[in-house]
Design a protein around this motif. Structure first.
Motif, PDB file in Angstrom:
ATOM      1  N   ARG A   1       0.846  -1.194   0.000  1.00  0.00           N
ATOM      2  CA  ARG A   1       0.000   0.000   0.000  1.00  0.00           C
ATOM      3  C   ARG A   1       0.887   1.253   0.000  1.00  0.00           C
ATOM      4  NH1 ARG A   1      -4.402   1.595   4.714  1.00  0.00           N
ATOM      5  NH2 ARG A   1      -5.106   3.548   3.780  1.00  0.00           N
ATOM      6  N   PRO A   2       0.633   2.204  -0.912  1.00  0.00           N
ATOM      7  CA  PRO A   2       1.448   3.431  -0.926  1.00  0.00           C
ATOM      8  C   PRO A   2       1.334   4.177   0.396  1.00  0.00           C
ATOM      9  CG  PRO A   2       0.165   3.241  -2.945  1.00  0.00           C
ATOM     10  CD  PRO A   2      -0.339   2.175  -2.022  1.00  0.00           C
ATOM     11  N   VAL A   3       2.400   4.881   0.743  1.00  0.00           N
ATOM     12  CA  VAL A   3       2.418   5.682   1.958  1.00  0.00           C
ATOM     13  C   VAL A   3       2.745   7.117   1.569  1.00  0.00           C
ATOM     14  CG1 VAL A   3       4.864   5.163   2.393  1.00  0.00           C
ATOM     15  CG2 VAL A   3       3.401   5.919   4.274  1.00  0.00           C
ATOM     16  N   GLY A   4       2.126   8.073   2.242  1.00  0.00           N
ATOM     17  CA  GLY A   4       2.377   9.465   1.875  1.00  0.00           C
ATOM     18  C   GLY A   4       2.051  10.427   2.993  1.00  0.00           C
ATOM     19  N   TYR A   5       2.279  11.704   2.699  1.00  0.00           N
ATOM     20  CA  TYR A   5       2.020  12.758   3.688  1.00  0.00           C
ATOM     21  C   TYR A   5       1.580  14.016   2.947  1.00  0.00           C
ATOM     22  CZ  TYR A   5       2.293  14.909   8.275  1.00  0.00           C
ATOM     23  OH  TYR A   5       1.963  15.499   9.468  1.00  0.00           O
ATOM     24  N   VAL A   6       0.768  14.845   3.615  1.00  0.00           N
ATOM     25  CA  VAL A   6       0.209  16.051   3.003  1.00  0.00           C
ATOM     26  C   VAL A   6       0.369  17.232   3.958  1.00  0.00           C
ATOM     27  CG1 VAL A   6      -1.894  17.136   2.124  1.00  0.00           C
ATOM     28  CG2 VAL A   6      -1.482  14.705   1.705  1.00  0.00           C
ATOM     29  N   TRP A   7       0.651  18.406   3.356  1.00  0.00           N
ATOM     30  CA  TRP A   7       0.645  19.676   4.093  1.00  0.00           C
ATOM     31  C   TRP A   7      -0.296  20.643   3.398  1.00  0.00           C
ATOM     32  CZ3 TRP A   7       5.132  17.076   2.830  1.00  0.00           C
ATOM     33  CH2 TRP A   7       5.918  16.613   3.906  1.00  0.00           C
ATOM     34  N   LEU A   8      -0.959  21.500   4.175  1.00  0.00           N
ATOM     35  CA  LEU A   8      -1.713  22.593   3.584  1.00  0.00           C
ATOM     36  C   LEU A   8      -0.736  23.620   3.032  1.00  0.00           C
ATOM     37  CD1 LEU A   8      -4.554  23.053   6.245  1.00  0.00           C
ATOM     38  CD2 LEU A   8      -4.450  21.485   4.294  1.00  0.00           C
ATOM     39  N   ALA A   9      -1.232  24.553   2.234  1.00  0.00           N
ATOM     40  CA  ALA A   9      -0.360  25.516   1.564  1.00  0.00           C
ATOM     41  C   ALA A   9       0.504  26.301   2.543  1.00  0.00           C
ATOM     42  CB  ALA A   9      -1.195  26.472   0.713  1.00  0.00           C
ATOM     43  N   ASP A  10      -0.022  26.593   3.726  1.00  0.00           N
ATOM     44  CA  ASP A  10       0.757  27.357   4.708  1.00  0.00           C
ATOM     45  C   ASP A  10       1.717  26.494   5.518  1.00  0.00           C
ATOM     46  OD1 ASP A  10      -0.958  25.958   6.361  1.00  0.00           O
ATOM     47  OD2 ASP A  10      -1.894  27.718   7.262  1.00  0.00           O
ATOM     48  N   GLY A  11       1.786  25.205   5.184  1.00  0.00           N
ATOM     49  CA  GLY A  11       2.704  24.306   5.867  1.00  0.00           C
ATOM     50  C   GLY A  11       2.092  23.520   7.016  1.00  0.00           C
ATOM     51  N   THR A  12       0.802  23.714   7.270  1.00  0.00           N
ATOM     52  CA  THR A  12       0.149  22.983   8.356  1.00  0.00           C
ATOM     53  C   THR A  12       0.130  21.488   8.053  1.00  0.00           C
ATOM     54  OG1 THR A  12      -1.286  24.868   8.849  1.00  0.00           O
ATOM     55  CG2 THR A  12      -1.988  22.710   9.671  1.00  0.00           C
ATOM     56  N   PRO A  13       0.651  20.648   8.935  1.00  0.00           N
ATOM     57  CA  PRO A  13       0.639  19.191   8.693  1.00  0.00           C
ATOM     58  C   PRO A  13      -0.787  18.663   8.620  1.00  0.00           C
ATOM     59  CG  PRO A  13       2.195  19.772  10.442  1.00  0.00           C
ATOM     60  CD  PRO A  13       1.371  20.988  10.185  1.00  0.00           C
TER      61      PRO A  13
ATOM     62  N   ALA B   1      14.328  14.174  11.730  1.00  0.00           N
ATOM     63  CA  ALA B   1      14.180  15.262  10.763  1.00  0.00           C
ATOM     64  C   ALA B   1      12.798  15.220  10.116  1.00  0.00           C
ATOM     65  CB  ALA B   1      15.272  15.172   9.696  1.00  0.00           C
ATOM     66  N   LEU B   2      12.313  14.026   9.771  1.00  0.00           N
ATOM     67  CA  LEU B   2      10.988  13.899   9.177  1.00  0.00           C
ATOM     68  C   LEU B   2       9.892  14.244  10.188  1.00  0.00           C
ATOM     69  CD1 LEU B   2      11.520  10.604   7.149  1.00  0.00           C
ATOM     70  CD2 LEU B   2      11.234  12.899   6.206  1.00  0.00           C
ATOM     71  N   ASP B   3      10.092  13.863  11.438  1.00  0.00           N
ATOM     72  CA  ASP B   3       9.106  14.195  12.475  1.00  0.00           C
ATOM     73  C   ASP B   3       8.961  15.705  12.620  1.00  0.00           C
ATOM     74  OD1 ASP B   3       8.431  11.596  13.024  1.00  0.00           O
ATOM     75  OD2 ASP B   3       9.758  11.403  14.768  1.00  0.00           O
ATOM     76  N   ARG B   4      10.059  16.439  12.464  1.00  0.00           N
ATOM     77  CA  ARG B   4       9.988  17.906  12.557  1.00  0.00           C
ATOM     78  C   ARG B   4       9.152  18.478  11.419  1.00  0.00           C
ATOM     79  NH1 ARG B   4      15.397  17.313  14.407  1.00  0.00           N
ATOM     80  NH2 ARG B   4      16.246  17.579  12.303  1.00  0.00           N
ATOM     81  N   LEU B   5       9.187  17.805  10.264  1.00  0.00           N
ATOM     82  CA  LEU B   5       8.385  18.268   9.130  1.00  0.00           C
ATOM     83  C   LEU B   5       6.897  18.022   9.362  1.00  0.00           C
ATOM     84  CD1 LEU B   5      10.593  16.982   6.168  1.00  0.00           C
ATOM     85  CD2 LEU B   5      10.417  19.330   7.038  1.00  0.00           C
ATOM     86  N   ALA B   6       6.570  17.139  10.293  1.00  0.00           N
ATOM     87  CA  ALA B   6       5.175  16.852  10.626  1.00  0.00           C
ATOM     88  C   ALA B   6       4.716  17.620  11.857  1.00  0.00           C
ATOM     89  CB  ALA B   6       4.999  15.348  10.852  1.00  0.00           C
ATOM     90  N   THR B   7       5.509  18.607  12.275  1.00  0.00           N
ATOM     91  CA  THR B   7       5.195  19.438  13.434  1.00  0.00           C
ATOM     92  C   THR B   7       4.843  20.845  12.957  1.00  0.00           C
ATOM     93  OG1 THR B   7       6.755  18.197  14.798  1.00  0.00           O
ATOM     94  CG2 THR B   7       6.069  20.348  15.617  1.00  0.00           C
ATOM     95  N   PRO B   8       3.807  21.474  13.505  1.00  0.00           N
ATOM     96  CA  PRO B   8       3.441  22.830  13.088  1.00  0.00           C
ATOM     97  C   PRO B   8       4.610  23.805  13.213  1.00  0.00           C
ATOM     98  CG  PRO B   8       1.706  21.883  14.445  1.00  0.00           C
ATOM     99  CD  PRO B   8       2.861  20.925  14.506  1.00  0.00           C
ATOM    100  N   ASP B   9       4.775  24.642  12.187  1.00  0.00           N
ATOM    101  CA  ASP B   9       5.834  25.645  12.161  1.00  0.00           C
ATOM    102  C   ASP B   9       5.357  26.805  11.287  1.00  0.00           C
ATOM    103  OD1 ASP B   9       8.059  27.214  11.969  1.00  0.00           O
ATOM    104  OD2 ASP B   9       9.368  25.677  11.118  1.00  0.00           O
ATOM    105  N   PRO B  10       4.973  27.934  11.888  1.00  0.00           N
ATOM    106  CA  PRO B  10       4.435  29.070  11.122  1.00  0.00           C
ATOM    107  C   PRO B  10       5.420  29.620  10.093  1.00  0.00           C
ATOM    108  CG  PRO B  10       4.026  29.340  13.480  1.00  0.00           C
ATOM    109  CD  PRO B  10       4.972  28.190  13.345  1.00  0.00           C
TER     110      PRO B  10
END
Length: 286
Positions: free
Chosen positions: A106-118, A142-151
């Motif tokens: 099964r493919p695995v993936g991740y999505v962010w909103l345009a403003d970077g919201t995980p 490093a990947l976990d940080r990309l899944a953390t909110p950052d304005p």
């Protein structure tokens, strides 16, 4: 079209839809199967043992299909039967993300909103790292940080962060190829390079030849009838059974990506059954 102009698929101002496909294989291994997407594509090396496919973007630029749906189907289609994983990076005016496809998993993936919201599942990042053989500590952190909110980090910056992590497994995009740019600008960035291959939409017969080559060289090659009929027939029937619902779903949702994935599964199965029939007739002198 600039990346901030209104796009046909987006319908309003904002980043134009775009996409890249990364295959963990050399360009000469990817070239035979790339025509199966039935899309004009530029193919180039993207680091040691990696290739990047830059699609023209016909389905989302002129067909109105969501870029994420198309790319997920394309990644799955390329990965079916291949001995290497395929990573799709995509973006539009509202979101950005990635999808990793590998074989029949099964493919695995991740999505962010345009403003970077995980907007993805945390576990997806760990599965992504495990399937690519990334460091379970440093790279996962490093990947976990990309899944953390950052304005201060928008969706485009998040994709750049994913690519930065992938440099540890050899990914190096050609100069000028930037995630977040429009399809036109992506093509311009690599079009003039001497090492770029141009992939055109194939005719039906050429597509069949490409699929045969992919089957022979892929992970299911040893399962074809010439290597053992009973298990080959079982796998072929399973592929047809799995592909038909994808074709139905793709047709219902007008998704060329999933139609392609379903068609390739059915094609794999049909080829396997054809091999079996041909060999059976040969064995019996028919």
């Amino acid at each position: 079209m600039s990346p901030t102009e209104e796009s046909p698929a987006g319908g309003r101002g904002g980043p134009a839809p775009g996409a890249l496909l990364l295959c963990r294989a050399a360009p000469d291994s990817v070239a035979p199967v790339a025509p199966l997407l039935r899309e004009r594509i530029l193919l180039a090396g993207a680091g040691e043992e990696w290739s990047v496919l830059v699609p023209e973007g016909t389905p989302w630029r002129h067909g109105g299909e969501p870029v994420d749906r198309v790319l997920t189907g394309w990644a799955a289609a390329l990965a079916v039967g291949a001995p290497w994983p395929v990573l799709a990076l995509w973006w539009d005016a509202d979101r950005a993300g990635f999808t990793l496809a590998s074989g029949f998993r099964r493919p695995v993936g991740y999505v962010w909103l345009a403003d970077g919201t995980p907007a993805g599942e945390d576990e997806a990042m760990r599965t992504f790292a495990a399937r690519l053989g990334l460091d379970p500590v440093l790279d996962v952190q490093a990947l976990d940080r990309l899944a953390t909110p950052d304005p201060a980090s928008d969706a485009r910056a998040r994709l750049h962060g994913v690519l930065a992590v992938l440099t540890r497994v050899g990914v190096a995009l050609p100069a000028g190829l930037e995630a977040g740019e429009s399809a036109d600008r992506l093509h311009e960035a690599v079009r003039g390079r001497s090492d770029v291959l141009r992939v055109e939409r194939p005719a039906g017969r050429e597509a069949v030849r490409a699929r045969l080559g992919a089957v022979d060289g892929g992970r299911i090659g040893p399962w074809l009838p010439r290597a053992g009929g009973a298990r080959a027939r079982a796998l072929a029937l399973a592929q047809v059974a799995a592909g038909l619902p994808l074709i139905t779903w793709g047709a219902r949702h007008r998704s060329g990506g999933w139609l392609t994935a379903g068609a390739l599964l059915v094609g794999h199965g049909a080829l396997g059954l054809a091999y079996d029939l041909a060999h059976t007739r040969a064995d019996h002198g028919g």
